[in-house]
Design a protein around this motif. Structure first.
Motif, PDB file in Angstrom:
ATOM      1  N   GLY A 222       9.377   5.474   4.782  1.00 22.39           N
ATOM      2  CA  GLY A 222      10.229   6.085   3.771  1.00 22.39           C
ATOM      3  C   GLY A 222      10.896   5.049   2.884  1.00 22.39           C
TER       4      GLY A 222
ATOM      5  N   THR B 211       8.392   3.903   0.168  1.00 23.37           N
ATOM      6  CA  THR B 211       8.204   4.948  -0.835  1.00 23.37           C
ATOM      7  C   THR B 211       9.411   5.007  -1.757  1.00 23.37           C
ATOM      8  OG1 THR B 211       6.943   6.217   0.789  1.00 23.37           O
ATOM      9  CG2 THR B 211       7.688   7.395  -1.159  1.00 23.37           C
ATOM     10  N   ARG B 212      10.585   4.889  -1.182  1.00 25.87           N
ATOM     11  CA  ARG B 212      11.811   4.920  -1.985  1.00 25.87           C
ATOM     12  C   ARG B 212      11.867   3.728  -2.938  1.00 25.87           C
ATOM     13  NH1 ARG B 212      17.816   6.096   0.219  1.00 25.87           N
ATOM     14  NH2 ARG B 212      18.711   6.442  -1.831  1.00 25.87           N
ATOM     15  N   LYS B 213      11.498   2.544  -2.449  1.00 25.67           N
ATOM     16  CA  LYS B 213      11.479   1.353  -3.300  1.00 25.67           C
ATOM     17  C   LYS B 213      10.480   1.515  -4.436  1.00 25.67           C
ATOM     18  CE  LYS B 213      12.946  -2.125   0.025  1.00 25.67           C
ATOM     19  NZ  LYS B 213      12.562  -3.335   0.774  1.00 25.67           N
TER      20      LYS B 213
ATOM     21  N   ARG C  34       9.454   4.376  -5.780  1.00 26.11           N
ATOM     22  CA  ARG C  34      10.003   5.338  -6.739  1.00 26.11           C
ATOM     23  C   ARG C  34      11.076   4.698  -7.610  1.00 26.11           C
ATOM     24  NH1 ARG C  34      12.366   9.976  -3.960  1.00 26.11           N
ATOM     25  NH2 ARG C  34      11.897   8.913  -2.037  1.00 26.11           N
ATOM     26  N   CYS C  35      11.937   3.907  -6.997  1.00 30.41           N
ATOM     27  CA  CYS C  35      12.991   3.223  -7.757  1.00 30.41           C
ATOM     28  C   CYS C  35      12.383   2.241  -8.760  1.00 30.41           C
ATOM     29  CB  CYS C  35      13.947   2.491  -6.812  1.00 30.41           C
ATOM     30  SG  CYS C  35      15.034   3.594  -5.912  1.00 30.41           S
TER      31      CYS C  35
END
Length: 161
Positions: free
Chosen positions: A2, A5-7, A9-10
């Motif tokens: 997760g 994926t967050r990195k 998206r950012c």
């Protein structure tokens, strides 16, 4: 998993914002230019340059899809992130798709060859990046030819007389 994926998206969101900030003036100018120039060029081609094919669908459709770009300052802040994606779709449809279709419908006449070359320069000015303009042209020119093929049913070849 997760965290990666967050990195990602950012990172993508940050890049879209940077690209939007760089394109902000081009978006506004491109919208106004296409809104005025495409219908004016259609009228010029049909009234002055008789004998050449021009497409009311592509010309007035280009003006219509330019309306959201003309009002870019009024877009909500959250929507402006997606405006950048709309901008690239707009460039593809308004420049290479419409110009290639009309170029093919005019049997690759020298006048429309000049217009096609000018379209490439305008696309380069609007995108400001050689890689992006290659992507825009690489998607838009085949789509324009596909529209020509679908509309006429003809397969164009260089040895046609």
């Amino acid at each position: 998993m997760g965290g990666k994926t967050r990195k990602l998206r950012c990172f993508a969101k940050e890049r879209l914002w940077q690209d939007y900030e760089r394109n902000k003036l081009n978006i506004l100018l491109g919208g106004w230019t296409a809104f005025v120039a495409h219908p004016a060029y259609y009228l010029f081609c049909t009234l002055v340059l008789r004998g050449y094919y021009d497409s009311a669908f592509f010309r007035f459709g280009s003006a219509l899809i330019s309306l959201p770009l003309m009002f870019e300052p009024l877009w909500p802040q959250k929507a402006k992130l997606w405006l950048n994606l709309y901008w690239y779709v707009w460039i593809i449809l308004v420049l290479p798709v419409s110009f290639t279709f009309i170029f093919a419908m005019n049997n690759l006449t020298p006048m429309w060859l000049v217009c096609e070359v000018m379209m490439i320069f305008v696309a380069l000015i609007f995108t400001g990046n050689f890689t992006r303009v290659l992507l825009v042209l690489g998607v838009g020119i085949p789509l324009g030819y596909a529209c020509f093929n679908r509309y006429t049913g003809h397969v164009f070849s260089w040895d046609q007389k």
